[in-house]
Design a protein around this motif. Structure first.
Motif, mmCIF file in Angstrom:
data_model
loop_
_atom_site.group_PDB
_atom_site.id
_atom_site.type_symbol
_atom_site.label_atom_id
_atom_site.label_comp_id
_atom_site.label_asym_id
_atom_site.label_seq_id
_atom_site.Cartn_x
_atom_site.Cartn_y
_atom_site.Cartn_z
ATOM 1 N N THR A 176 -2.410 12.271 -4.072
ATOM 2 C CA THR A 176 -1.174 12.431 -4.849
ATOM 3 C C THR A 176 0.052 12.572 -3.943
ATOM 4 O OG1 THR A 176 -1.811 14.750 -4.936
ATOM 5 C CG2 THR A 176 -2.152 13.458 -6.931
ATOM 6 N N GLU A 177 -0.187 12.815 -2.641
ATOM 7 C CA GLU A 177 0.944 12.948 -1.709
ATOM 8 C C GLU A 177 1.134 11.687 -0.873
ATOM 9 O OE1 GLU A 177 0.442 16.628 0.453
ATOM 10 O OE2 GLU A 177 -0.014 17.673 -1.423
ATOM 11 N N LEU A 178 0.823 10.549 -1.456
ATOM 12 C CA LEU A 178 1.002 9.279 -0.746
ATOM 13 C C LEU A 178 1.997 8.401 -1.485
ATOM 14 C CD1 LEU A 178 -2.732 8.323 -0.055
ATOM 15 C CD2 LEU A 178 -1.147 9.414 1.539
ATOM 16 N N SER A 179 2.641 7.498 -0.750
ATOM 17 C CA SER A 179 3.529 6.522 -1.395
ATOM 18 C C SER A 179 2.671 5.437 -2.052
ATOM 19 C CB SER A 179 4.428 5.876 -0.340
ATOM 20 O OG SER A 179 3.661 4.986 0.453
ATOM 21 N N GLY A 180 3.324 4.604 -2.850
ATOM 22 C CA GLY A 180 2.589 3.534 -3.541
ATOM 23 C C GLY A 180 1.838 2.631 -2.570
ATOM 24 N N GLY A 181 2.530 2.252 -1.483
ATOM 25 C CA GLY A 181 1.910 1.360 -0.515
ATOM 26 C C GLY A 181 0.717 2.005 0.178
ATOM 27 N N GLN A 182 0.857 3.318 0.443
ATOM 28 C CA GLN A 182 -0.253 4.037 1.089
ATOM 29 C C GLN A 182 -1.447 4.148 0.138
ATOM 30 O OE1 GLN A 182 2.050 7.491 2.039
ATOM 31 N NE2 GLN A 182 2.368 6.865 4.174
ATOM 32 N N ARG A 203 4.921 -8.498 0.712
ATOM 33 C CA ARG A 203 4.670 -9.594 1.659
ATOM 34 C C ARG A 203 3.793 -9.129 2.821
ATOM 35 N NH1 ARG A 203 9.440 -11.995 0.027
ATOM 36 N NH2 ARG A 203 10.758 -10.648 1.271
ATOM 37 N N SER A 204 4.060 -7.906 3.336
ATOM 38 C CA SER A 204 3.265 -7.476 4.489
ATOM 39 C C SER A 204 1.838 -7.095 4.046
ATOM 40 C CB SER A 204 3.960 -6.361 5.259
ATOM 41 O OG SER A 204 3.918 -5.175 4.519
ATOM 42 N N MET A 205 1.705 -6.491 2.850
ATOM 43 C CA MET A 205 0.373 -6.144 2.355
ATOM 44 C C MET A 205 -0.454 -7.396 2.065
ATOM 45 S SD MET A 205 -0.273 -2.995 2.468
ATOM 46 C CE MET A 205 -1.857 -3.098 1.657
ATOM 47 N N ASP A 261 -7.326 -6.947 -8.662
ATOM 48 C CA ASP A 261 -6.574 -7.179 -9.896
ATOM 49 C C ASP A 261 -5.103 -6.827 -9.679
ATOM 50 O OD1 ASP A 261 -5.771 -7.706 -12.422
ATOM 51 O OD2 ASP A 261 -7.107 -6.287 -13.420
ATOM 52 N N GLU A 262 -4.298 -7.823 -9.399
ATOM 53 C CA GLU A 262 -2.855 -7.640 -9.164
ATOM 54 C C GLU A 262 -2.570 -6.396 -8.329
ATOM 55 O OE1 GLU A 262 -0.222 -9.089 -11.822
ATOM 56 O OE2 GLU A 262 -1.650 -9.796 -13.308
ATOM 57 N N PRO A 263 -3.149 -6.292 -7.149
ATOM 58 C CA PRO A 263 -3.046 -5.033 -6.410
ATOM 59 C C PRO A 263 -1.647 -4.760 -5.863
ATOM 60 C CG PRO A 263 -4.089 -6.693 -5.044
ATOM 61 C CD PRO A 263 -3.923 -7.297 -6.410
ATOM 62 N N LEU A 264 -0.782 -5.761 -5.830
ATOM 63 C CA LEU A 264 0.517 -5.554 -5.179
ATOM 64 C C LEU A 264 1.687 -5.462 -6.147
ATOM 65 C CD1 LEU A 264 0.082 -8.039 -2.188
ATOM 66 C CD2 LEU A 264 -0.607 -5.652 -2.364
#
Ligand SMILES: Nc1ncnc2c1ncn2[C@@H]1O[C@H](COP(=O)(O)OP(=O)(O)OP(=O)(O)O)[C@@H](O)[C@H]1O
Ligand SMILES: [Mg+2]
Length: 390
Positions: free
Chosen positions: A138-144, A176-178, A164-167
């Motif tokens: 719960t203490e992570l950003s969306g990307g993390q 783009r980087s993910m 399933d549409e992970p990004l």
């Protein structure tokens, strides 16, 4: 490495048929993308492969194994299919740390503690999250969180990865980087991956092959280049960003090239790309705005041969390029040129202009809209968010 094969799958919810005679094959080690609009059946397909949904008929094979076939009463539960899945909303367990989330598939598989620790730390290092192992998710950003979900899907080294549409929850730059990271992770894993998205750019840049889906049926299967440059139908062309879709009639066929007369009267426009049809057949001429040429009608008012004459309705700055909307012979045509294009100066809205289709700049596609119009009228999504287990 295992192939994933679906043959003649049929899946309905109540009296709504979502997949009908749906067949698809991903070769061993391949990354195949399912691309289609909201509600077309992408998540349903993934959930059938994972075993989270049961189809009414058809077969699903993973490698040599038949994992589902209602006719033969075969159904393997999700945990016996050797699959890792990344859900759109990540579906991480909020009460667990990063480490515990990623270790979960290994605990289910009863790997011993030391083995588990090594595998989890290794995969966390691969997605750049080893420093965060003890953090609550719960203490992570969306990307993390997305990276943790990716690590959890991959930690048990499954034969098949489903995305399933992970990004879709990430901002454009991170997406783009993910995207690159997912591609690298797929390559390193040796898994066969099926990746769902409604974003054509994502599908084109990420995949070995793209499957374009419309309301539960496959419109086209091809390499990213094939889908991007030679869409097979009007639907695909529209979906992969061809701004211009103009009704035309085949007037001449010569040396593998087809000449068409636009409905607006202009032509012939020549192209060797796309479908081949006999003279007299109605087709659609699909063209990207960047492929067309535009010029001022000027004082002489004479367009070059095979150009359409019209009026510029609007001019928009499009970041390094200029986009013109031209109304010509009843059609609206979008043309994008470099800022200093069109003879070096900008053309003004309200002025007369010609638009030319250079040879092979356009693709001929089938107009399947006429016969499918009633389906199009249905509202696409009363879509229910669906979630499943690991
Ligand atoms: N559990 C369900 N019960 C009833 N209908 C459902 C259920 N799940 C999905 N549907 C319907 O099935 C169709 C396909 O849904 P699906 O979730 O596979 O679409 P999708 O292509 O993944 O769309 P999106 O891009 O919006 O996620 C939709 O019309 C949806 O409303
Ligand atoms: Mg979906």
């Amino acid at each position: 490495m295992s192939a994933v094969e679906l043959v003649g799958l049929r899946k309905s919810y109540g009296n709504v048929t979502v997949l009908d005679d749906f067949s698809l094959r991903a070769n061993p080690g391949e990354l195949v993308t399912l691309l289609g609009p909201s509600g077309c059946g992408k998540t349903t397909t993934l959930r059938c492969i994972a075993g989270l949904e049961r189809a009414e008929s058809g077969e699903i094979r993973i490698g040599e194994r038949l994992v589902a076939c209602p006719e033969r009463r075969v159904y393997l539960p999700p945990n016996r299919r050797d699959i890792g899945m990344v859900f759109q909303s990540y579906a991480l367990w909020p009460h667990m740390s990063v480490f515990a989330n990623v270790a979960y598939p290994l605990r289910v598989r009863r790997r011993d503690r030391r083995d588990r620790h090594r595998a989890v730390m290794e995969i966390l290092a691969m997605v750049g999250m080893d420093r965060f192992a003890q953090r609550p998710v719960t203490e992570l950003s969306g990307g993390q969180q997305q990276r943790v979900a990716l690590a959890r899907a991959m930690v048990a080294r499954p034969a098949v990865l489903l995305f399933d549409e992970p990004l879709s929850n990430l901002d454009a730059k991170l997406r783009r980087s993910m995207r690159r990271e997912i591609r690298e992770a797929h390559d390193r894993s040796g898994a066969t991956s099926i990746y769902v998205t409604h974003d054509q750019e994502e599908a084109i840049t990420l995949s070995d092959r793209v499957v374009v889906i419309r309301t539960g049926t496959i419109q086209q299967v091809g390499t990213p280049r094939e889908i991007y440059t030679e869409p097979a139908t009007r639907f695909v062309a529209d979906f992969v960003g061809f701004e211009n879709l103009l009704t035309a009639t085949v007037s001449e066929v010569r040396d593998g090239s087809t000449g068409v007369q636009l409905k607006s009267g202009a032509g012939p426009v020549w192209t060797s790309k796309g479908i081949a049809r006999a003279p007299g057949t109605e087709v659609v001429l699909a063209a990207r705005a960047d492929e067309l040429e535009i010029g001022s009608l000027g004082a002489r008012g004479e367009p070059p041969a095979a150009a359409i004459a019209g009026v510029i309705r609007s001019r928009t700055y499009a970041g390094g390029r200029v986009e013109y909307l031209v109304e010509a012979g009843g059609a609206r045509v979008v043309v994008r040129t470099p800022e200093a294009g069109a003879g070096g100066s900008l053309l003004d809205a309200g002025g007369g202009a010609w638009v030319r289709f250079p040879a092979d700049a356009a693709v001929l596609v089938d107009d399947e809209n006429a016969e499918r119009a009633p389906q199009e009228a249905e509202p696409a999504a009363e879509s229910v968010p669906v979630q499943g287990a690991t």
